[in-house]
Scaffold this active site. Structure first.
Site, PDB file in Angstrom:
ATOM      1  CE  LYS A 105      86.198-103.406  72.209  1.00  0.00           C
ATOM      2  NZ  LYS A 105      85.250-101.970  72.512  1.00  0.00           N
ATOM      3  CD  GLU A 121      81.166-113.552  75.425  1.00  0.00           C
ATOM      4  OE1 GLU A 121      80.438-112.797  75.461  1.00  0.00           O
ATOM      5  OE2 GLU A 121      82.256-113.202  76.686  1.00  0.00           O
ATOM      6  CE  LYS A 142      87.505-102.401  68.464  1.00  0.00           C
ATOM      7  NZ  LYS A 142      87.004-101.298  68.994  1.00  0.00           N
ATOM      8  CB  SER A 200      92.932 -96.683  65.834  1.00  0.00           C
ATOM      9  OG  SER A 200      93.004 -97.832  67.662  1.00  0.00           O
TER      10      SER A 200
END
Length: 330
Positions: free
Chosen positions: A196, A239, A254, A280
């Protein structure tokens, strides 16, 4: 002399193109994000996300029934928490009668076969808008992870099928997995936000949940000390490996369209399901450009979600999920 191989033979018409098509979208590929608020008969459009809404629990029930009719089978739940319930420790996050816990029960009662994933992070509950506990101007990792584990067990008790830690604290997947095992929730899965990035694409989401970091003395102005630096690729592999080793069932990248190289790298490296969150900002950009008449909304929408799947995503969390599936059905 004419070539023996003419690739255009396979592009002659739509029937042939569809016959040899490599990447196929279906409702099974989509996770539908849902925003939940308190109240009754509340359907608030999110200003920066046209045609996307915050829903009260009664309308949430209607929404998931509609999703089921479209053969959309998985939702990812987020809650907008009242300011008076926010503090630095995310106390409301572990309230067994909290909005998230009630939302999970409503969905499961309405559509028992719906796969319910829940957001696990403190930012909706934090008086500072951060994903962790703040002390002396720093986000404290290990104390935060312990609360995230307790939060995950609370969601599992409510009936969540998967918890989705979106916080990027180190070691939180192991802590959550061990807590779920200790409490007997051995079948509750973890979809880890493994890569992320600290992205500028999240603005409309924070508007939707009123969860942006607040400005103030000794409060970090952004989330760059825990979300990933978007300049890095190898770090994403590290990660992801850590999350898999700690017990993640699904890993996520993301945002989406600007990180397809990361998606492919992870898909090529690991033999686990890969999720992508088309965030978004990606949604808002298409909406805004289409409203200006600068591009074809549906064509760009389909091209982008197809590109995400082509890059290696097994599943896509997307605000376009309903629109895409309706087009597929037509």
């Amino acid at each position: 002399m004419f070539p023996l191989i003419r690739n255009r033979r396979l592009r002659t018409n739509e029937t042939i193109r569809s016959l040899v098509r490599e990447t196929i979208l279906s409702p099974n590929n989509f996770i539908v994000p849902l925003f939940v608020v308190e109240g009754k008969n509340v359907r608030e459009e999110i200003h920066s996300m046209p045609n996307y809404f915050r829903l009260s629990l009664d309308l949430l029930e209607k929404e998931v029934k509609e999703l089921a009719k479209l053969n959309l089978k998985t939702v990812l739940v987020f809650v907008k928490v009242s300011d008076n319930l926010k503090d630095n420790k995310g106390t409301e996050a572990i309230n067994p009668n909290g909005l998230m816990q009630r939302a999970v029960k409503v969905i499961k009662n309405a559509v028992p076969d719906m796969v319910v994933m829940t957001d696990v992070a403190l930012d909706p509950y934090s008086s500072y808008g951060h994903d962790g506990i703040l002390e002396n101007g720093m986000i404290i990792n290990d104390v935060t992870s312990a609360i995230l584990a307790e939060m995950s067990c609370s969601h599992a008790e409510a009936g969540a099928d998967f918890v989705a830690p979106s916080d990027m604290m180190d070691g939180r997947i192991l802590e959550i997995r061990e807590a779920l095992e200790d409490e007997g929730y051995v079948n509750t899965g973890i979809m880890a936000y493994s890569a992320k990035y600290a992205s500028a694409h999240y603005g409309p989401f924070r508007d939707a949940l009123d969860s942006a970091p607040i400005e103030g003395q000794h409060v970090p102005k952004d989330k760059k000390t825990y979300q990933m630096d978007y300049h890095n690729r190898i770090e994403a592999i590290r990660e992801t490996q850590m999350d898999i080793d700690e017990g993640a069932d699904i890993v996520m990248v993301k945002p989406g369209i600007a990180y397809l190289d990361i998606v492919r790298e992870i898909k090529n490296t690991f033999d686990v399901p890969v999720a992508v969150y088309q965030v978004s900002g990606e949604y808002a950009m298409i909406k805004a450009a289409a409203e200006k008449g600068w591009l074809d909304h549906d064509a760009v929408m389909l091209e982008q979600v197809t590109a995400i799947k082509r890059a290696g995503a097994d599943m896509i969390a997307s605000y376009f999920a309903k629109d895409v599936v309706k087009l597929l059905h037509s």
